[in-house]
Design a protein around this motif. Structure first.
Motif, mmCIF file in Angstrom:
data_model
loop_
_atom_site.group_PDB
_atom_site.id
_atom_site.type_symbol
_atom_site.label_atom_id
_atom_site.label_comp_id
_atom_site.label_asym_id
_atom_site.label_seq_id
_atom_site.Cartn_x
_atom_site.Cartn_y
_atom_site.Cartn_z
ATOM 1 N N GLY A 177 0.803 -1.221 0.000
ATOM 2 C CA GLY A 177 0.000 0.000 0.000
ATOM 3 C C GLY A 177 0.828 1.258 0.000
ATOM 4 O O GLY A 177 0.295 2.351 -0.240
ATOM 5 N N ASN A 178 2.125 1.141 0.290
ATOM 6 C CA ASN A 178 3.016 2.287 0.192
ATOM 7 C C ASN A 178 3.607 2.379 -1.204
ATOM 8 O O ASN A 178 3.583 1.425 -1.989
ATOM 9 N N LEU A 179 4.170 3.541 -1.513
ATOM 10 C CA LEU A 179 4.878 3.766 -2.765
ATOM 11 C C LEU A 179 6.378 3.627 -2.538
ATOM 12 O O LEU A 179 6.866 3.825 -1.420
ATOM 13 N N GLN A 218 10.711 4.579 0.544
ATOM 14 C CA GLN A 218 9.336 4.138 0.770
ATOM 15 C C GLN A 218 8.542 5.276 1.384
ATOM 16 O O GLN A 218 8.931 5.837 2.405
ATOM 17 N N PRO A 228 1.064 6.962 0.602
ATOM 18 C CA PRO A 228 0.380 7.611 -0.520
ATOM 19 C C PRO A 228 0.138 9.101 -0.326
ATOM 20 O O PRO A 228 -0.205 9.800 -1.280
ATOM 21 N N THR A 231 2.890 5.741 -11.989
ATOM 22 C CA THR A 231 2.082 4.601 -11.579
ATOM 23 C C THR A 231 0.772 5.166 -11.051
ATOM 24 O O THR A 231 0.609 6.385 -10.938
ATOM 25 N N VAL A 239 -3.439 4.191 -9.101
ATOM 26 C CA VAL A 239 -4.374 3.301 -8.426
ATOM 27 C C VAL A 239 -5.790 3.758 -8.756
ATOM 28 O O VAL A 239 -6.064 4.957 -8.855
ATOM 29 N N TRP A 286 4.395 0.788 -6.751
ATOM 30 C CA TRP A 286 3.855 0.347 -5.472
ATOM 31 C C TRP A 286 4.824 -0.634 -4.819
ATOM 32 O O TRP A 286 5.585 -1.329 -5.501
ATOM 33 N N THR A 317 1.765 -5.272 -2.881
ATOM 34 C CA THR A 317 0.592 -4.391 -2.956
ATOM 35 C C THR A 317 -0.441 -4.921 -3.939
ATOM 36 O O THR A 317 -1.643 -4.919 -3.667
#
Length: 534
Positions: free
Chosen positions: A9-11, A75, A78, A459, A461, A527, A531
């Motif tokens: 869930g992190n970038l 890291q 979002p 990227t 989502v 991601w 993820t």
């Protein structure tokens, strides 16, 4: 939790930090490296010493000037909060001798360090060099497997693909691909028993015409099988191409073979491999795909749509090995073509050329393309930034493309630029960075201050409310001796998926997630591992 653990869930953003080793001395250091009276009748000396950013004024005497530097995987959440920063193994670290796995980037090669999730979502991959910190002109060096004698002298360096898992464990595979230029992106296909890496990049930096056969087959769309041996023990052979394209498929004249596939962006969607080309004066700047069925992209057809149900490539392109064919027509048969609806103008056209870089599919009918901008600057201090403004840089920004089922092709809906501040200097500042004009040794007399010129890697989502959030790293324009050395930004925007244009929805605007610091650049964004699938 270990400091190197990536959280789903992190970038993750690739960042490079310039390494001032003090090894470059104005008037003493010979450029390019390894020049001697025998192979460089008129030696060229560095005009500026190692200090950042002035060192990149050496580009005026060495057009391939670059310095290998550290890579970090940052890291972030979002919303932009830094969680961890993982230093990629390199020669400046204790316990990393030449026998241990390591990889560095060439500061300031702006097209490097794209970051991609593997097809199963468990790994991140990126591409750069098996080289020590502080090496010069690595991005345009020969690889050990292909020596083009017309390339400026220097050491030989393998390109390397780095794979990292959720716990920060690296494994690196060397390749002889992209001799004379740089690898830009890599994706690991490890689904359904596969174990292949697809790569994008360019090759060739010599003056031989036509280019050597070994250079031509090492460029563009390539593939490899990841190694299990330590990097130093690997002995890579001849690279294997996964795709080939030529403008003659569109009825255009033959161009500079080997430069028509100067690919940058790379992605996989619905088991189809996509590439972009957005730089150079050869070929066509546009979006391509690899046709594994052999029914769409042929020697006489250069535009089409992927076949539903097609599979990803599992074997290299079986091209005609005749050297006269390769040096005249490239690798035949051609199995790539332009995604229908996207531009087919030659890159040397006088107008209408775009500069695509990163690509991201929100769904089967919505595709976002990052356009880097032209990189052109004005001829005077007063108009220096003007060519980067939307009026003169009309394709730059985030392009939204939608599939028109009735027409059977993709069409441009609109381009998102609000909040990017294209061509506006001092929209962001860098502590410690020079101000005023670059008018010292090797300087060009133009302002140091960077302004945003467009976007590079992206990227995104899809959100539950019918929108998509896209994250992107920016390109710049400035008076730096090499604009790729400019500190740039990570930005984000949320777009309504149902909006079809021709203008963007009101109120949509980019926000700044991070700004690179002094001697830093931001390159890829993806991601965190796990993820996508877990």
């Amino acid at each position: 939790m270990a400091a190197h653990t990536f959280i789903p869930g992190n970038l993750v953003v690739t960042r490079s930090l310039y390494a001032d080793t003090g090894s470059i001395v104005a008037g003493v250091t010979v450029l390019p490296p390894n020049c001697s009276p025998t192979n460089c009748p008129t030696p060229v000396y560095a005009v500026v010493s190692s200090a950042y950013p002035y060192v990149f004024n050496n580009d005026t005497v060495d057009g391939n000037f670059g310095v290998t530097s550290k890579i970090f995987l940052d890291q972030i959440t979002p919303t932009g909060t830094l969680v961890t920063s993982l230093e990629v193994p390199n020669s400046s670290q204790n316990g990393v001798p030449p026998t241990k796995d390591q990889v560095v980037t060439s500061f300031s090669s702006k097209s490097e360090l794209a970051l991609n999730l593997s097809t199963d979502g468990n790994y991140l991959t990126f591409m750069d060099y098996f080289s020590p910190i502080g090496a010069l002109d690595v991005s345009n060096s020969n690889t050990p497997g292909e020596i083009d004698p017309t390339v400026a002298p220097g050491n030989l360096y393998y390109r390397s693909v780095a794979k990292v898992d959720q716990h920060g464990k690296f494994h690196i595979t060397k390749t002889n691909a992209y001799t004379g230029d740089n690898g830009r992106a890599a994706i690991l296909n490890n689904s359904l028993g596969a174990n292949l890496v697809y790569m994008a990049g360019n090759a060739g930096n010599g003056t031989q015409v036509p280019q050597p056969v070994g250079v031509i087959i090492r460029t563009g769309a390539q593939m490899l099988t990841p190694e299990v041996k330590a990097e130093a023990a690997q002995k890579p052979g001849t690279p294997t191409a996964v795709g080939s394209f030529n403008p003659s498929q569109l009825g255009d004249s033959l161009d500079k073979i080997g430069k028509d596939t100067n690919f940058r962006g790379l992605t996989i969607f619905n088991n189809v491999l996509y590439y972009t080309k957005g730089s150079g004066s050869n070929g066509i700047n546009t979006v391509y795909f690899v046709d594994t069925t052999g029914t769409v992209c042929t020697d006489t057809n250069g535009v089409g749509l992927p076949v539903s149900g097609a599979s990803l490539p599992t074997s290299p392109l079986a091209y005609n090995p005749d050297p006269t064919i390769i040096q005249t027509y490239g690798m035949q048969p051609y199995n790539m073509c332009v995604l229908k609806g996207f531009p087919t103008l030659l890159a040397n056209s006088t107008s209408g050329v775009s500069y695509p870089f990163g690509i991201w599919f929100a769904n089967a009918t919505t595709l976002y393309v990052a356009d880097e901008g032209s990189g052109v600057s004005g001829s005077t201090v007063a108009d220096f930034y003007t060519p980067a403004t939307p009026a003169q840089n009309p394709t730059a920004g985030l392009q939204k493309w939608v599939f028109n089922a009735a027409a059977g092709q993709w069409q441009l809906a609109y381009i998102l630029t609000n909040g990017l501040n294209l061509g506006i200097p001092y929209s962001y500042t860098i502590t410690g960075y020079p101000t005023g004009l670059n008018d010292g040794a090797g300087g060009n007399g133009f302002p140091w201050q960077p302004a945003t010129d467009g976007l590079r890697n992206i990227t995104g989502v899809v959100n539950g409310d019918g929108t998509a959030t896209i994250y992107a790293t920016t390109s710049t324009i400035s008076g730096n001796g090499d604009q790729g050395a400019d500190p740039n930004q990570l930005v984000a925007i949320t777009d309504s998926l149902s909006a079809g244009g021709p203008t963007p929805p009101a109120g949509e605007s980019f926000t700044i997630m991070r700004t690179a610091g002094y001697a830093e650049v931001l390159r890829g964004v993806a991601w965190a591992p796990w993820t996508a699938k877990h």
